[in-house]
Design a protein around this motif. Sequence first.
Motif, PDB file in Angstrom:
ATOM      1  N   HIS A   1       0.839  -1.192   0.000  1.00 45.23           N
ATOM      2  CA  HIS A   1       0.000   0.000   0.000  1.00 45.23           C
ATOM      3  C   HIS A   1       0.880   1.251   0.000  1.00 45.23           C
ATOM      4  O   HIS A   1       2.022   1.224   0.468  1.00 45.23           O
ATOM      5  CB  HIS A   1      -0.924   0.009   1.237  1.00 45.23           C
ATOM      6  CG  HIS A   1      -1.949   1.083   1.167  1.00 45.23           C
ATOM      7  ND1 HIS A   1      -1.750   2.327   1.722  1.00 45.23           N
ATOM      8  CD2 HIS A   1      -3.160   1.125   0.552  1.00 45.23           C
ATOM      9  CE1 HIS A   1      -2.821   3.079   1.473  1.00 45.23           C
ATOM     10  NE2 HIS A   1      -3.683   2.376   0.767  1.00 45.23           N
TER      11      HIS A   1
ATOM     12  N   TYR B   1       1.019   3.577   1.855  1.00 41.66           N
ATOM     13  CA  TYR B   1       1.428   4.021   3.191  1.00 41.66           C
ATOM     14  C   TYR B   1       2.524   3.141   3.807  1.00 41.66           C
ATOM     15  O   TYR B   1       2.921   3.378   4.949  1.00 41.66           O
ATOM     16  CB  TYR B   1       0.224   4.014   4.137  1.00 41.66           C
ATOM     17  CG  TYR B   1      -0.916   4.961   3.798  1.00 41.66           C
ATOM     18  CD1 TYR B   1      -0.714   6.109   3.048  1.00 41.66           C
ATOM     19  CD2 TYR B   1      -2.205   4.719   4.265  1.00 41.66           C
ATOM     20  CE1 TYR B   1      -1.767   6.974   2.763  1.00 41.66           C
ATOM     21  CE2 TYR B   1      -3.263   5.580   3.993  1.00 41.66           C
ATOM     22  CZ  TYR B   1      -3.039   6.700   3.241  1.00 41.66           C
ATOM     23  OH  TYR B   1      -4.082   7.553   2.965  1.00 41.66           O
TER      24      TYR B   1
ATOM     25  N   ASP C   1      -3.179   2.000  -4.138  1.00 48.43           N
ATOM     26  CA  ASP C   1      -4.246   2.021  -3.136  1.00 48.43           C
ATOM     27  C   ASP C   1      -4.804   0.602  -3.002  1.00 48.43           C
ATOM     28  O   ASP C   1      -4.560  -0.254  -3.860  1.00 48.43           O
ATOM     29  CB  ASP C   1      -5.322   3.060  -3.474  1.00 48.43           C
ATOM     30  CG  ASP C   1      -6.113   2.732  -4.715  1.00 48.43           C
ATOM     31  OD1 ASP C   1      -6.889   1.748  -4.693  1.00 48.43           O
ATOM     32  OD2 ASP C   1      -5.952   3.451  -5.721  1.00 48.43           O
ATOM     33  N   SER C   2      -5.528   0.364  -1.944  1.00 45.25           N
ATOM     34  CA  SER C   2      -5.851  -1.023  -1.599  1.00 45.25           C
ATOM     35  C   SER C   2      -6.718  -1.722  -2.643  1.00 45.25           C
ATOM     36  O   SER C   2      -6.469  -2.879  -2.983  1.00 45.25           O
ATOM     37  CB  SER C   2      -6.521  -1.084  -0.231  1.00 45.25           C
ATOM     38  OG  SER C   2      -7.792  -0.485  -0.247  1.00 45.25           O
TER      39      SER C   2
ATOM     40  N   MET D   1      -7.553  -4.821   3.830  1.00 41.94           N
ATOM     41  CA  MET D   1      -7.015  -4.790   2.458  1.00 41.94           C
ATOM     42  C   MET D   1      -6.756  -6.215   1.973  1.00 41.94           C
ATOM     43  O   MET D   1      -7.067  -6.562   0.825  1.00 41.94           O
ATOM     44  CB  MET D   1      -5.725  -3.977   2.417  1.00 41.94           C
ATOM     45  CG  MET D   1      -5.926  -2.541   2.855  1.00 41.94           C
ATOM     46  SD  MET D   1      -4.403  -1.583   2.778  1.00 41.94           S
ATOM     47  CE  MET D   1      -5.064   0.035   3.163  1.00 41.94           C
TER      48      MET D   1
ATOM     49  N   TYR E   1     -17.649   2.207   2.514  1.00 45.13           N
ATOM     50  CA  TYR E   1     -16.275   2.549   2.093  1.00 45.13           C
ATOM     51  C   TYR E   1     -15.449   1.264   2.157  1.00 45.13           C
ATOM     52  O   TYR E   1     -15.633   0.459   3.070  1.00 45.13           O
ATOM     53  CB  TYR E   1     -15.779   3.613   3.077  1.00 45.13           C
ATOM     54  CG  TYR E   1     -14.411   4.200   2.861  1.00 45.13           C
ATOM     55  CD1 TYR E   1     -13.831   4.288   1.602  1.00 45.13           C
ATOM     56  CD2 TYR E   1     -13.705   4.716   3.949  1.00 45.13           C
ATOM     57  CE1 TYR E   1     -12.574   4.861   1.445  1.00 45.13           C
ATOM     58  CE2 TYR E   1     -12.454   5.300   3.798  1.00 45.13           C
ATOM     59  CZ  TYR E   1     -11.889   5.357   2.546  1.00 45.13           C
ATOM     60  OH  TYR E   1     -10.655   5.924   2.396  1.00 45.13           O
ATOM     61  N   VAL E   2     -14.509   1.093   1.220  1.00 45.41           N
ATOM     62  CA  VAL E   2     -13.709  -0.143   1.219  1.00 45.41           C
ATOM     63  C   VAL E   2     -12.916  -0.356   2.513  1.00 45.41           C
ATOM     64  O   VAL E   2     -12.570  -1.488   2.839  1.00 45.41           O
ATOM     65  CB  VAL E   2     -12.752  -0.249   0.002  1.00 45.41           C
ATOM     66  CG1 VAL E   2     -13.520  -0.525  -1.273  1.00 45.41           C
ATOM     67  CG2 VAL E   2     -11.844   0.954  -0.124  1.00 45.41           C
ATOM     68  N   ASN E   3     -12.666   0.700   3.251  1.00 49.27           N
ATOM     69  CA  ASN E   3     -11.981   0.572   4.559  1.00 49.27           C
ATOM     70  C   ASN E   3     -12.970   0.040   5.581  1.00 49.27           C
ATOM     71  O   ASN E   3     -13.444   0.767   6.459  1.00 49.27           O
ATOM     72  CB  ASN E   3     -11.470   1.929   5.036  1.00 49.27           C
ATOM     73  CG  ASN E   3     -10.331   2.441   4.209  1.00 49.27           C
ATOM     74  OD1 ASN E   3     -10.304   2.228   2.997  1.00 49.27           O
ATOM     75  ND2 ASN E   3      -9.408   3.128   4.828  1.00 49.27           N
TER      76      ASN E   3
ATOM     77  N   SER F   1     -12.397   6.001  -1.834  1.00 46.40           N
ATOM     78  CA  SER F   1     -12.370   7.453  -1.601  1.00 46.40           C
ATOM     79  C   SER F   1     -12.330   8.212  -2.918  1.00 46.40           C
ATOM     80  O   SER F   1     -12.651   9.395  -2.965  1.00 46.40           O
ATOM     81  CB  SER F   1     -11.199   7.860  -0.694  1.00 46.40           C
ATOM     82  OG  SER F   1     -10.015   7.224  -1.085  1.00 46.40           O
TER      83      SER F   1
ATOM     84  N   HIS G   1      -6.347  14.122   1.957  1.00 43.04           N
ATOM     85  CA  HIS G   1      -7.241  12.976   1.788  1.00 43.04           C
ATOM     86  C   HIS G   1      -8.620  13.348   2.361  1.00 43.04           C
ATOM     87  O   HIS G   1      -8.683  14.088   3.358  1.00 43.04           O
ATOM     88  CB  HIS G   1      -6.642  11.788   2.555  1.00 43.04           C
ATOM     89  CG  HIS G   1      -7.213  10.478   2.154  1.00 43.04           C
ATOM     90  ND1 HIS G   1      -8.396   9.996   2.678  1.00 43.04           N
ATOM     91  CD2 HIS G   1      -6.784   9.548   1.265  1.00 43.04           C
ATOM     92  CE1 HIS G   1      -8.657   8.817   2.120  1.00 43.04           C
ATOM     93  NE2 HIS G   1      -7.699   8.525   1.266  1.00 43.04           N
TER      94      HIS G   1
ATOM     95  N   SER H   1      -8.114  10.710  -3.066  1.00 40.97           N
ATOM     96  CA  SER H   1      -7.555   9.451  -2.561  1.00 40.97           C
ATOM     97  C   SER H   1      -6.037   9.465  -2.733  1.00 40.97           C
ATOM     98  O   SER H   1      -5.488  10.367  -3.389  1.00 40.97           O
ATOM     99  CB  SER H   1      -8.146   8.285  -3.359  1.00 40.97           C
ATOM    100  OG  SER H   1      -7.636   8.335  -4.677  1.00 40.97           O
ATOM    101  N   THR H   2      -5.370   8.447  -2.228  1.00 40.27           N
ATOM    102  CA  THR H   2      -3.909   8.414  -2.375  1.00 40.27           C
ATOM    103  C   THR H   2      -3.519   8.399  -3.859  1.00 40.27           C
ATOM    104  O   THR H   2      -2.604   9.111  -4.273  1.00 40.27           O
ATOM    105  CB  THR H   2      -3.296   7.188  -1.656  1.00 40.27           C
ATOM    106  OG1 THR H   2      -3.912   6.001  -2.126  1.00 40.27           O
ATOM    107  CG2 THR H   2      -3.459   7.284  -0.151  1.00 40.27           C
TER     108      THR H   2
HETATM  109  O1  CIZ Z   1      -8.120   2.130   0.431  1.00 37.96           O
HETATM  110  C1  CIZ Z   1      -7.052   2.746   0.405  1.00 37.96           C
HETATM  111  O2  CIZ Z   1      -6.128   2.387  -0.285  1.00 37.96           O
HETATM  112  C2  CIZ Z   1      -6.870   3.883   1.322  1.00 37.96           C
HETATM  113  C3  CIZ Z   1      -6.660   3.568   2.721  1.00 37.96           C
HETATM  114  C4  CIZ Z   1      -6.876   5.118   0.954  1.00 37.96           C
HETATM  115  C5  CIZ Z   1      -6.698   5.649  -0.393  1.00 37.96           C
HETATM  116  O3  CIZ Z   1      -7.167   6.744  -0.636  1.00 37.96           O
HETATM  117  O4  CIZ Z   1      -6.033   5.045  -1.228  1.00 37.96           O
END
Ligand code: CIZ
Length: 305
Positions: free
Chosen positions: A26, A28, A42-43, A66, A114-116, A131, A200, A216-217
Amino acid sequence: MDIDTIDMIEEIKRLKREKNAIILAHNYQVPEVQDVADLVGDSFALSQAAARTDSDVIVFCGVHFMAESAKILSPDKTVLLPARDAGCPLADFVWPEALEAKKKEYPNAAVVCYVNSPASVKAISDICCTSSNAVKIVESLDSDEVLFVPDKNLGTYVANKVKGKRIIPWEGYCITHHRISLDDVIKAREMHPDAKILVHPEVSPEIWQYADFIGSTAQIIDYASKSDSKEFIIGTEMGILHKLKKDNPEKTFYLLSKGLVCPNMKKTRLEDVLDSLREMRYEITVPEDIRVRALNALEKMLNVR
Ligand code: CIZ
């Protein structure tokens, strides 16, 4: 790089070939884990990309939900999460019984997840969102009332953008994004007046007014790469700086708040990736009835054009 690290990377690559595995990291994750991965992103995009490969094993360097998403999309592959206790406090804000109770309070509301979130919650939702597509997904619904789980900030962001629908956001939030204070933004603006502020949607609404871009990221990475600006203040987890700097060596990136460190995303080290492949641990499974229903909510999202 020291000799032990070089050996470890070589061994990870060897085991990866031996086990026909793909390593996902990911945005992060820590830099050395991103660098050893086959894909960084992203996830949900990572889970989709892995599903399209013929690999037998997915090593998901990220957090629990994820790896669950990867399993939902790739039931025949073995999915491994290298750091067993890498969870997501935001995802933990919602669980099936709590959502069922809320659905009784709002019987006419569509549930957007949300996927989270845990697979068990996706399974009892009408549709999922990321996101990047949350606004489009909510707009696509026939229902005038929407229960949005589990992130209240993303839910509020959607509510501000979508006209003619009542959005009921769940009370969850990301503890890391919530550490950004107004003071952080004001100071960052003062110190770097020419920088664009990219945040974000999981950050608090009071921060949005200062942002040049909210996304999103993947959208933040895309924005920074395409922008003519040379300096950026980044309002999401610090791991993203690695890819931003790597992709844009001529640009400068500052972190909006020093609190933007997700303890769970930092649990995966190179050693864990190696042990994961060596010992085939920690396997993530999703009960088949839940998987099928969660997949249905994800597929509905993918069908929205
Ligand atoms: O689902 C994701 O990858 C997250 C945590 C955030 C994103 O904006 O990519």
